[in-house]
Design an enzyme around this catalytic site. Structure first.
Site, PDB file in Angstrom:
ATOM      1  N   LYS A  96       0.833  -1.193   0.000  1.00  0.00           N
ATOM      2  CA  LYS A  96       0.000   0.000   0.000  1.00  0.00           C
ATOM      3  C   LYS A  96       0.876   1.255   0.000  1.00  0.00           C
ATOM      4  CE  LYS A  96      -3.849   1.919   2.755  1.00  0.00           C
ATOM      5  NZ  LYS A  96      -4.683   1.671   3.953  1.00  0.00           N
ATOM      6  N   SER A 151      -9.564   1.813   3.140  1.00  0.00           N
ATOM      7  CA  SER A 151      -8.703   2.624   2.307  1.00  0.00           C
ATOM      8  C   SER A 151      -7.704   1.805   1.468  1.00  0.00           C
ATOM      9  CB  SER A 151      -7.900   3.597   3.182  1.00  0.00           C
ATOM     10  OG  SER A 151      -7.057   2.902   4.085  1.00  0.00           O
ATOM     11  N   THR A 210      -7.049   0.888  10.096  1.00  0.00           N
ATOM     12  CA  THR A 210      -7.342   1.591  11.339  1.00  0.00           C
ATOM     13  C   THR A 210      -8.727   1.165  11.829  1.00  0.00           C
ATOM     14  OG1 THR A 210      -6.042   3.467  10.523  1.00  0.00           O
ATOM     15  CG2 THR A 210      -7.466   3.866  12.444  1.00  0.00           C
ATOM     16  N   SER A 211      -9.672   1.144  10.895  1.00  0.00           N
ATOM     17  CA  SER A 211     -11.018   0.651  11.180  1.00  0.00           C
ATOM     18  C   SER A 211     -11.673   0.267   9.863  1.00  0.00           C
ATOM     19  CB  SER A 211     -11.842   1.723  11.893  1.00  0.00           C
ATOM     20  OG  SER A 211     -13.132   1.251  12.203  1.00  0.00           O
ATOM     21  N   GLY A 212     -11.442  -0.963   9.419  1.00  0.00           N
ATOM     22  CA  GLY A 212     -12.088  -1.484   8.224  1.00  0.00           C
ATOM     23  C   GLY A 212     -11.287  -1.445   6.949  1.00  0.00           C
ATOM     24  N   SER A 213     -10.100  -0.853   6.969  1.00  0.00           N
ATOM     25  CA  SER A 213      -9.390  -0.557   5.722  1.00  0.00           C
ATOM     26  C   SER A 213      -8.697  -1.745   5.071  1.00  0.00           C
ATOM     27  CB  SER A 213      -8.367   0.563   5.950  1.00  0.00           C
ATOM     28  OG  SER A 213      -9.024   1.797   6.075  1.00  0.00           O
TER      29      SER A 213
END
Length: 530
Positions: free
Chosen positions: A94, A175, A196-199
Site C-alpha cells: 500500500k 482505504s 485503522t477501522s475497516g481498511s
C-alpha cells in the site's frame, strides 16, 4: 490463451498457472522446477497491470528496480541460496508503507510527494530480507481515509479514483482499495494493506479476496504513514487464506522501533500460521453471532443476510458450536457517536512524529495545521469538494494523545470495544470467535486493536438495486459486487481465526464462482513463450 504445459527437470508435466488465481504453492513449484523465473513473474505482473490500470487505477507506481531485484533473486536461487520460503515472489504494498528507494511514499497526497525516509519501513525490510520482490505501490484512499467525510472511497489526489472489477465504476472499499483490486486481479502474488477501522477487511470483501487485520502490535508500523497508534495495523491481502497466512508469517514480529510490538506474547517467534490451515479447523470451535449488531445494521446487511445464514449452517455441519445472541452490549451506545475522538487525537501526535522522521520534507509540513493549510491551497487536492472534516474535528478537539483529556476518551473506547464489544462477548460466552458480515465487522474491534479475518462469501443478487456514493459517481452496491464474512477474535488469536477461516473457505470456495466485468488477459504463459 490456451493452457500451457511444460516439462520439469524430472520430466514431470506441469501446467503453467494462470496469475488470476495462482497460489504460492504453484508459483514456488514452477520456480523450483525452473519452468519460469522471478524476472518472468515481474514481467507478467507488469504487463497485467499496464493492461488494466488506466481503467482501474489500482497501482500508483511500479518499482523501477523490480526487474533487477528479480534477476538478483534468480541468481541466488540458481546458486542454492534462498532468503526465505517465499523467495522470488512479487508483492505490492500500500502507498503508505515506507520504502527508501526510487518509489514514493505519499499516502496519496501531494503533501508527501517527493519526501524521503531515513530507511525502509520495518515491513518493507522484512519483505526484502525474506526474498520477496516489492513490485510497486498500490493505490489507496488518501491519508488512509482520514481526511474527508464527503470524499469517495478509493480516491486520492495523486492517482485519482480506484475502481473494482465486478461492476462498472465499482467502489473498491477504503482505504486499502488498490491492494484489494490488485490482489483480486493477479497484479501481484499478494499485497499488503493497513487498517485503522475497516481498511483491510472492507476492500477485501468488496474485491472477493481474503484479508487479515492483525492484532495491533503483531506487525510493526515503523515508517508507515500513520493515522492512529492505538488502531493502525499492517496485514496481508491475498486470494486464499493459506497465502494470506504465509505472508503474515513474514511480516509479524517484534520491532524495537514500534513499542506496541513489545506486548506480543510471541517473543521467540510467531505461531506457525501456515500449519493452522487445516480442514478440521472448525471442529470443536465455539463461534458466536452478535445478533444485535446485525439487527441494528439492517440497511447495510440486507443483501448479505441470506448467504450469511447459509454460512452458519456450513460451520455447524463442520463441527462448530454456534452460540446465538453473543451481543456487543454497548453497540447502540457506539452508534450514537459522531466520530472516534481517539483516532483524531492520535493523528495530531502521530503525524507530527512521522513528519519529524523525514530526511526530506519538500513541502515543509510539520503539523496537522500545516497539512490542512497545504491541502486547502493546493488545487489538485480538490478542496472544498473533498473537505478536511476529520482534520478539522481533530484541531477543534484541541487535544493530542499526550493531553490529560485524552485518557478518559481512550478509556471510553476500551469499554465500547472491550467489555461492551468484542472482548466482552468472547469472555461472557466462552467463545473462540464471533462471526459477522464483513460490512459491519470492523469498527468495534478497531477500538481495541483485535484481529479479524475476512473470507469471500458471495455477491449481491441480480435484483439488488444499484446504490452510488453520496455526491460521487461511484457504485457502492450493485448486482455482482462481492461481500464477505468475518471472524473476530481476542488479541493475538490469529492462529485460531486462520484455522476457522481456512476450514470455512475450503468448504465454500466462493471466490472462483463470481464474475468480473474487466480482467487482464496477459498471463505468465505469454511471457514464457516469447
Amino acid at each position: 490463451m490456451a493452457a500451457l504445459y511444460m516439462y520439469s527437470k524430472d520430466s514431470t508435466k506441469f501446467q503453467i498457472p494462470s496469475l488470476i488465481d495462482a497460489t504460492s504453492d504453484e508459483l514456488l513449484s514452477g520456480l523450483k522446477q525452473e519452468l519460469f523465473n522471478s524476472v518472468d513473474l515481474v514481467n507478467a505482473y507488469f504487463g497485467r497491470t499496464n493492461e488494466v490500470n488506466a481503467a482501474l487505477r489500482a497501482v500508483m507506481e511500479l518499482n523501477p528496480d523490480a526487474l533487477s531485484i528479480a534477476a538478483e533473486l534468480d541468481l541466488e536461487r540458481a546458486q542454492g541460496k534462498l532468503r526465505g520460503a517465499l523467495h522470488g515472489l512479487p508483492v505490492l504494498v500500500k502507498g503508505n508503507i515506507g520504502t527508501r528507494d526510487r518509489m514514493q511514499t505519499n499516502a496519496g497526497s501531494y503533501a508527501l510527494q517527493d519526501s524521503a525516509l531515513p530507511a525502509d519501513s520495518k515491513i518493507a525490510a522484512k519483505l526484502r530480507e525474506h526474498g520477496l520482490i516489492i513490485l510497486g505501490k498500490a493505490s489507496l484512499t488518501e491519508w488512509s481515509m482520514f481526511r474527508s467525510d464527503n470524499s469517495s472511497h478509493g480516491w486520492n489526489a495523486v492517482s485519482g479514483q480506484i475502481y473494482g472489477a465486478y461492476y462498472p465504476i465499482q467502489c473498491p472499499g477504503g482505504s486499502s482499495g488498490g491492494s484489494a483490486v490488485a490482489s483480486d486481479l493477479g497484479l501481484a502474488w499478494a499485497t499488503l494493506g493497513t487498517e485503522t477501522s475497516g481498511s483491510i477487511v472492507i476492500p477485501s470483501e468488496r474485491n472477493n479476496i481474503v484479508g487479515i487485520k492483525p492484532t495491533v502490535g503483531l506487525t510493526s508500523r515503523y515508517l508507515v504513514v500513520p493515522v492512529s497508534e492505538h488502531q493502525d495495523t499492517v496485514g496481508p491481502m491475498a486470494r486464499t487464506v493459506k497465502d494470506a497466512a504465509r505472508l503474515l508469517q513474514v511480516i509479524a514480529g517484534v520491532d524495537h522501533n514500534d513499542s506496541y510490538t513489545s506486548a506480543s506474547p510471541f517473543k521467540d517467534g510467531s505461531p506457525d500460521y501456515l500449519a493452522a490451515c487445516k480442514l478440521s479447523g472448525l471442529r470443536g470451535k465455539r463461534i458466536g453471532i452478535a445478533r444485535n449488531v446485525i439487527d441494528e445494521s439492517s440497511d447495510e446487511v440486507t443483501h448479505v443476510i441470506e448467504a450469511f445464514e447459509r454460512a452458519i449452517s456450513v460451520m455447524a455441519n463442520a463441527g462448530a458450536t454456534i452460540v446465538e445472541d453473543t451481543n456487543f452490549t454497548a453497540f447502540g451506545e457506539w452508534k450514537k457517536r459522531e466520530y472516534n475522538p481517539v483516532t483524531r487525537a492520535d493523528f495530531v501526535t502521530n503525524l507530527a512524529q512521522y513528519l519529524n522522521k523525514l530526511e526530506r520534507n519538500p513541502r515543509n509540513i510539520h503539523s496537522i495545521e500545516d497539512l490542512r493549510d497545504f491541502t486547502w491551497k493546493f488545487p489538485e487536492e480538490e478542496y472544498q469538494s473533498r473537505n478536511t472534516r476529520n482534520w478539522d474535528t481533530a484541531i477543534e478537539q484541541k487535544i493530542n494523545n499526550m493531553s490529560p483529556d485524552f485518557w478518559p476518551i481512550y478509556q471510553e473506547n476500551l469499554y465500547l470495544g472491550g467489555e461492551g464489544g468484542i472482548l466482552g462477548a468472547l469472555e461472557r460466552h466462552g467463545l473462540d470467535a464471533v462471526v459477522l458480515p464483513t460490512v459491519v465487522a470492523s469498527s468495534i474491534p478497531g477500538m481495541v486493536g483485535t484481529p479479524i479475518v475476512t473470507v469471500p462469501l458471495g455477491a449481491a443478487s441480480d435484483d439488488t438495486p444499484v446504490e452510488k456514493e453520496r455526491f460521487w459517481d461511484v457504485v457502492e452496491i450493485a448486482p455482482g459486487i462481492p461481500f464477505g464474512i468475518s471472524f473476530l477474535g481476542s488479541k493475538w488469536s490469529e492462529e485460531t481465526l486462520i484455522e476457522i477461516a481456512y476450514a470455512f473457505e475450503q468448504r465454500t470456495l466462493v471466490r472462483n464462482t463470481l464474475k468480473r466485468h474487466i480482467m487482464p488477459r496477459i498471463d505468465l504463459a505469454d511471457i514464457i513463450i516469447r
